[in-house]
Design an enzyme around this catalytic site. Sequence first.
Site, mmCIF file in Angstrom:
data_model
loop_
_atom_site.group_PDB
_atom_site.id
_atom_site.type_symbol
_atom_site.label_atom_id
_atom_site.label_comp_id
_atom_site.label_asym_id
_atom_site.label_seq_id
_atom_site.Cartn_x
_atom_site.Cartn_y
_atom_site.Cartn_z
ATOM 1 N N ASP A 82 -39.384 116.853 11.072
ATOM 2 C CA ASP A 82 -38.303 117.734 10.633
ATOM 3 C C ASP A 82 -38.054 118.929 11.538
ATOM 4 O O ASP A 82 -37.367 119.873 11.145
ATOM 5 C CB ASP A 82 -38.591 118.243 9.219
ATOM 6 C CG ASP A 82 -39.907 119.013 9.134
ATOM 7 O OD1 ASP A 82 -40.704 118.945 10.092
ATOM 8 O OD2 ASP A 82 -40.127 119.680 8.106
ATOM 9 N N GLU A 83 -38.573 118.902 12.757
ATOM 10 C CA GLU A 83 -38.345 120.059 13.624
ATOM 11 C C GLU A 83 -38.429 119.687 15.099
ATOM 12 O O GLU A 83 -39.096 118.733 15.489
ATOM 13 C CB GLU A 83 -39.326 121.178 13.303
ATOM 14 C CG GLU A 83 -40.788 120.788 13.448
ATOM 15 C CD GLU A 83 -41.730 121.922 13.103
ATOM 16 O OE1 GLU A 83 -41.389 123.097 13.330
ATOM 17 O OE2 GLU A 83 -42.845 121.633 12.616
ATOM 18 N N ASP B 48 -34.945 123.360 12.490
ATOM 19 C CA ASP B 48 -35.832 122.976 11.394
ATOM 20 C C ASP B 48 -34.987 122.469 10.229
ATOM 21 O O ASP B 48 -34.146 123.187 9.700
ATOM 22 C CB ASP B 48 -36.660 124.179 10.956
ATOM 23 C CG ASP B 48 -37.846 123.797 10.083
ATOM 24 O OD1 ASP B 48 -37.827 122.693 9.516
ATOM 25 O OD2 ASP B 48 -38.790 124.600 9.973
#
Length: 345
Positions: free
Chosen positions: A105-106, A8
């Site tokens: 973002d992950e 993350d």
Amino acid sequence: MNWVLHVDLDQFIAAVEVARHPELKGKPVVVGGTGDPTQRAVVATASYEAREFGVHSGMPLRTAAKKCPDAIFLASDAPAYEEASERVMAVLREFPVVVEVIGWDEAFVGARTEDPEALAADIRTAVAQRTGLSCSVGIGDNKLRAKIATGFAKPAGTYRLTRDNWVAVMAGRPVDALWGIGPKTTRKLGELGLATVERLARADPAVLAKRFGPNMGPWYRTLALGAGDPNVEATPYVAKSRGREVTFQENISDQAEIEAHVAELADRVARDVAEEGRPAARVAVKVRFAPFLTHTRSITLPSPSSDPAEIRRAALEVLGLFEARKPVRLLGVRAEFPVSAEETR
């Protein structure tokens, strides 16, 4: 041994902006709207320095400016964030792992290793060196535990959460610490006396099924037990929806004007749907009434469609479902794509 890692990116959008503008490092940065805090828009993300003042995602920019007068406000730049995300995912794929992207973002990383912490450290180092971005890594024996572990790893750290320490770490925590349980469900579980993960794990499945339905009720208990999918699949990230919003600098009340804006947003969404190359299955409309009360309604299309006229028709039909006739400060239209069989499991 097989492990699931959840990678993350820390304060992703703000971090991308700081990487583009190094002079902003260490300063309170708030990203959202056009970057003008005097206009109506909400915070997309805030740097850790801004969060210390109570600024958070979803907060009106004007409120953020009051909480942190010295904050630097920047406009959102989606193409820049997409490009940064792709660079990070490319770095992950250079490792001997399986990468399942689940957002800008992950990503979940599936790996067979005897030392997951060492792998996590290598990933964090590689991402930092190659992209200038920081990430946190949660380590688990399934996706649920890896995802939750990341919360303990932030910022820029690593944390392991498995069957071995699940009870010690999670038993006394509130149920909203579980991935998949939001504020509304937390409140409803609290009404049943199930405020902690341990109490939810010990709950009677029949009671939960009666309150939340035969599928969702028992599933919440499964979450509390820490059960989850251990399989990571190398599938590209696929958007679940495409949406457009407009925030009005002055409230609007004329119904014809509201309908015109919804029709225009629907047309823009229809173009996005066409670019996606997948038909929409549902159409949703979001209305934020003054002063700041937000409601969302949606309908399922008779059949999946990319036809602009059909998406516009559906959006206007959904708009008609709103009973309130208060001044409007924001309108949004979202097209949702069909859910695959895999996603419903």
